[in-house]
Each structure stands twice: as C-alpha cells, then as structure tokens.
Design a protein around this motif. Structure first.
Motif, PDB file in Angstrom:
ATOM      1  N   ASN A  43       0.860  -1.185   0.000  1.00  0.00           N
ATOM      2  CA  ASN A  43       0.000   0.000   0.000  1.00  0.00           C
ATOM      3  C   ASN A  43       0.891   1.227   0.000  1.00  0.00           C
ATOM      4  O   ASN A  43       2.030   1.172   0.491  1.00  0.00           O
ATOM      5  CB  ASN A  43      -0.906  -0.002   1.237  1.00  0.00           C
ATOM      6  N   ASP A  62       2.901   2.147   2.960  1.00  0.00           N
ATOM      7  CA  ASP A  62       4.158   1.422   3.235  1.00  0.00           C
ATOM      8  C   ASP A  62       5.341   2.217   2.687  1.00  0.00           C
ATOM      9  O   ASP A  62       6.422   2.251   3.279  1.00  0.00           O
ATOM     10  CB  ASP A  62       4.167   0.042   2.552  1.00  0.00           C
ATOM     11  N   TYR A  89      -0.276  -4.125   5.836  1.00  0.00           N
ATOM     12  CA  TYR A  89      -1.682  -3.979   6.237  1.00  0.00           C
ATOM     13  C   TYR A  89      -2.556  -5.148   5.829  1.00  0.00           C
ATOM     14  O   TYR A  89      -3.758  -5.110   6.072  1.00  0.00           O
ATOM     15  CB  TYR A  89      -2.272  -2.733   5.574  1.00  0.00           C
ATOM     16  N   GLU A  90      -1.973  -6.151   5.158  1.00  0.00           N
ATOM     17  CA  GLU A  90      -2.878  -7.200   4.674  1.00  0.00           C
ATOM     18  C   GLU A  90      -2.095  -8.418   4.238  1.00  0.00           C
ATOM     19  O   GLU A  90      -0.915  -8.319   3.884  1.00  0.00           O
ATOM     20  CB  GLU A  90      -3.672  -6.679   3.474  1.00  0.00           C
ATOM     21  N   PHE A  96      -6.957  -7.990   7.135  1.00  0.00           N
ATOM     22  CA  PHE A  96      -6.492  -6.609   7.317  1.00  0.00           C
ATOM     23  C   PHE A  96      -5.665  -6.632   8.597  1.00  0.00           C
ATOM     24  O   PHE A  96      -6.103  -7.191   9.597  1.00  0.00           O
ATOM     25  CB  PHE A  96      -7.738  -5.730   7.462  1.00  0.00           C
ATOM     26  N   THR A  97      -4.464  -6.050   8.556  1.00  0.00           N
ATOM     27  CA  THR A  97      -3.605  -6.087   9.738  1.00  0.00           C
ATOM     28  C   THR A  97      -3.161  -4.682  10.120  1.00  0.00           C
ATOM     29  O   THR A  97      -3.150  -3.784   9.278  1.00  0.00           O
ATOM     30  CB  THR A  97      -2.325  -6.917   9.455  1.00  0.00           C
ATOM     31  N   ARG A  98      -2.795  -4.558  11.354  1.00  0.00           N
ATOM     32  CA  ARG A  98      -2.267  -3.266  11.809  1.00  0.00           C
ATOM     33  C   ARG A  98      -0.759  -3.413  11.891  1.00  0.00           C
ATOM     34  O   ARG A  98      -0.197  -3.676  12.920  1.00  0.00           O
ATOM     35  CB  ARG A  98      -2.845  -2.976  13.193  1.00  0.00           C
ATOM     36  N   PHE A  99      -0.099  -3.297  10.757  1.00  0.00           N
ATOM     37  CA  PHE A  99       1.309  -3.649  10.569  1.00  0.00           C
ATOM     38  C   PHE A  99       1.479  -5.163  10.775  1.00  0.00           C
ATOM     39  O   PHE A  99       0.537  -5.853  11.139  1.00  0.00           O
ATOM     40  CB  PHE A  99       2.245  -2.841  11.482  1.00  0.00           C
ATOM     41  N   THR A 126      -3.977 -11.339  13.569  1.00  0.00           N
ATOM     42  CA  THR A 126      -4.844 -10.161  13.559  1.00  0.00           C
ATOM     43  C   THR A 126      -6.172 -10.472  14.248  1.00  0.00           C
ATOM     44  O   THR A 126      -6.476 -11.615  14.566  1.00  0.00           O
ATOM     45  CB  THR A 126      -5.065  -9.665  12.099  1.00  0.00           C
ATOM     46  N   THR A 143      -7.044  -3.999   2.205  1.00  0.00           N
ATOM     47  CA  THR A 143      -6.941  -2.568   2.553  1.00  0.00           C
ATOM     48  C   THR A 143      -7.522  -1.651   1.478  1.00  0.00           C
ATOM     49  O   THR A 143      -8.293  -0.732   1.779  1.00  0.00           O
ATOM     50  CB  THR A 143      -5.466  -2.195   2.796  1.00  0.00           C
ATOM     51  N   LEU A 155      -6.764   2.846   9.848  1.00  0.00           N
ATOM     52  CA  LEU A 155      -6.079   2.348  11.052  1.00  0.00           C
ATOM     53  C   LEU A 155      -6.875   2.687  12.302  1.00  0.00           C
ATOM     54  O   LEU A 155      -7.005   1.878  13.210  1.00  0.00           O
ATOM     55  CB  LEU A 155      -4.696   2.984  11.177  1.00  0.00           C
TER      56      LEU A 155
END
Ligand SMILES: NC(=O)c1ccc[n+]([C@@H]2O[C@H](COP(=O)([O-])OP(=O)(O)OC[C@H]3O[C@@H](n4cnc5c(N)ncnc54)[C@H](OP(=O)(O)O)[C@@H]3O)[C@@H](O)[C@H]2O)c1
Length: 339
Positions: free
Chosen positions: A42, A45, A65-66, A90-93, A102, A124, A280
């Motif tokens: 993304n 990044d 993020y993913e 979807f991840t938070r880093f 996640t 994302t 986020l």
C-alpha cells in the motif's frame, strides 16, 4: 518464521529491507493466526519507508496492512473462521511476515482459487474505498464524482464502486498509459493532470454545477484546489497526503499549509460534508466496521462488481523492487509480494 524488516528510513526499497528469522507471534482469544501465501503493498508502506508515516512502529519494523493465507490457529472466542480456511486479513502492521496475527473481525473467508493479488487488493484498498464511499459518505445515481489517483489501488476500487452506483466519473492520473487504463475500467472523463489543469477541465465540463463527490488521497494544495470545484451539497473525502515527499517539519508544514485554513461556517453555508478517513483508527476502535467492509467488498467481488487489477507480482526476495515500483508512480492497481 521468516519476516521482512524495514531496517532504516529514507532509503530506496532495494536498500531498506532485510529478510530475517523472527519469533512467531502468539494469539489472544479474539485473534487469528494465518500462514500467509502473500501480502500486498500500500502507498502508506512507501511513506513508512520514507519515514513520513506517523503510525509506523519503531525500527526494525515489520510493515504491512494485509495478507492472504490459511488459518493456522484461532483464539477461544473466534467463531467466524476455522483452522484451514483460506482468508484475507487486514492487519495493523506485521503482515510482511510468513505468520500473521490479527483480530478475527479483520478476517474474511474466501474461495481457494482466487489469485493472491486479487485477494490482497480486496483487503486494505477495496475496504478503504468501500468505507469511504458507503460509510463515510454516499454516492447516488447520476452524481458527478471526481477520483484522484484513479489508476491506483484504492482509485481503481473507487471507480468501480462509483460506476456500480451509475455515477459519472472523472479520474485523474499522470500518464497516457494510465489514462488508457482509466477508460478501460469505465472512467467517463479521464484527466491527465500533468497536461491539463483538472480544476479547469472540470469547470469546462460542468460549469457552475461542479462535482458532487471528490475523493482525495493527495492532500495539501490538491485538497484546496479540489474544494473549489465541489458543488453545493457536495461531499469531499480526504484520505491521504501522498503529496508529502520527505521527512522533516518543512515538508510537513508545506502540506499542512496547502490544505488551507477553513472554518466550519463555510461548510454550513455551502452545505458541504468533509469526511476524513483513516482505516487504522477504524481498525483500532471499531473492528466491527472492518468486518462490515470486508463482507461488503467480498460480496461485490463474488458478484463481479469489484474487479481488482493486479499491476505487479513479486517474490519476497524482490520486496525492494516492488516498493520502488509503487513509489515510481508507474504502477496501476495492486502490487503483491508472494512467499
Ligand atoms: N486513509 C486511509 O485509511 C488510507 C487507506 C489506504 C490508502 N490510503 C491512501 O490512498 C492513497 C492511494 O493508496 P494506494 O495504496 O492505492 O496507492 P496507489 O494509488 O496505487 O499509488 C499511489 C498513486 O498516487 C498518485 N500520486 C499522486 N500524487 C502523488 C504524489 N505527490 N506522490 C506520490 N503519488 C502520487 C500516483 O498516481 P498518479 O501519478 O497517476 O497520480 C501514484 O501511482 C495513498 O495516499 C494512501 O496513503 C489511505
């Protein structure tokens, strides 16, 4: 497990990352652990690598993020997926890693045969577009919608969502190759902003009617210029600041100043909504919204409405090249990195 670490800020992608052994993350009762097949890039990044993304963790850091992969372990409270399911997340880093953890509400079960690139695009980028155009504001049949960076990952998704609602779409991009792409995905008025002033073009096409909805990930001056062509009753969604080029207070102030000073009374007089979006913060405080976005996006994908365009697939050993390509502004759609 293997993970890709960002080891220093401000370097080109080809010098900024190291693939290292890392400790496997453990899960909380409401979390899911995924054995990842791929992760997506993304634009945030790229900003994190340049050291201009405030939320970036301390270095060395695992960005991301993913991912797409198979559920390996679930927490005691998780009911929406089970071990062995193929999912997007979807991840938070933390998703530039072989094992990714996640929140269960940030995970969506998907079919086994979906290509990795399309799958990660749905996380994302499509969720951002979905949230921006369904939750933050709405778009209605026949409305005129301006989408900046329309050939990018989020941009492509916004175009498809606007066309699904029978809107008339104006899309900006910086090359003739991207303009051809915009025509191919249904943009009614593609605008090469390097050759044409987008404000003038919209005024020529719309006169005093202007446009009803604007999506702006560029920020700064671009936001202020866009406001001038937002109609009465219009909605503006600022969701990024990609015009910020480098680290440092001067660069930050330049973008901040570019946004301009505005008073809410102006919004009242013009009956305009500005709806900022930061996924986020949504993930942190309202994970149930991420689940709603993932479900909505996946439903659109299975119906053929969401059609992600994969603009590059890289092996993890070439993570730096993938980053440099996204930063070059030559990429179209989604860039994916496979394990
Ligand atoms: N708020 C959120 O939660 C959220 C979530 C996801 C993404 N975003 C934001 O959405 C934007 C798009 O993200 P994406 O991942 O889909 O990337 P992307 O659109 O695939 O790539 C970025 C594109 O932005 C355009 N751009 C315009 N001005 C730019 C500038 N000054 N510097 C760099 N690029 C510029 C470029 O296209 P042209 O050269 O054709 O204009 C470039 O290809 C980014 O700003 C990102 O931070 C925000």
């Amino acid at each position: 497990m293997k993970a890709v670490y960002l080891t220093s800020f401000g370097k080109p992608g080809s010098q900024a990352f190291e693939i290292r052994e890392a400790e496997e993350p453990s899960i909380e009762p409401n979390e899911v652990k995924i054995n990842a097949q791929a992760f997506g890039l993304n634009y945030a990044d790229v900003m994190a690598r340049k050291g201009i993304y405030n939320d970036c963790p301390e270095l060395p850091a695992i960005l991301g993020y993913e991912c797409v992969g198979t559920v390996e372990e679930i927490g005691a409270e998780v009911t929406n997926v089970k071990t062995g399911d193929r999912v997007i997340a979807f991840t938070r880093f933390g998703s530039y890693a072989k094992k990714v953890v996640t929140h269960s509400m940030a995970v969506q079960k998907i079919d086994n045969d979906i290509p990795n690139g399309e799958a990660v695009a749905l996380a994302t980028q499509y969720c951002t577009a979905w949230f921006a155009s369904n939750e933050a504001i709405n778009m209605y049949k026949g409305e005129h919608v301006l989408i900046h960076a329309a050939a990018g990952g989020v941009g492509t998704a916004l175009v498809q969502l606007a066309k699904e609602k029978d809107c008339i779409v104006y899309g900006t991009a910086s090359s003739s190759r991207k303009l051809d792409y915009l025509k191919s995905i249904g943009v009614d008025y593609p605008i090469n902003y390097k050759e044409q002033d987008f404000e003038e073009e919209i005024r020529k096409l719309r006169g005093k009617k202007k446009v009803d909805v604007i999506f702006d990930p560029i920020g700064g001056k671009n936001f202020n210029k866009s406001l001038k062509i937002l109609a009465y009753g219009g909605r503006m969604v600022p969701y990024g600041a990609s015009s910020r080029e480098r680290k440092g207070i001067l660069s930050l102030l330049k973008v901040a100043w570019g946004f301009g000073l505005h008073l809410p009374v102006g919004n009242i007089m013009k009956s305009q909504i500005w709806a900022g979006v930061n996924m986020l913060r949504i993930a942190d405080y309202k994970p149930e919204l991420i689940q709603r976005c993932l479900e909505g996006v996946y439903d659109f994908y299975t119906k053929g409405i969401a059609k992600p365009h994969v603009g590059g697939v890289y092996p993890v050993s070439q993570i730096g090249d993938a980053h440099d390509f996204l930063e070059s502004r030559k990429s179209i759609g989604k860039i994916v990195v496979e394990w």
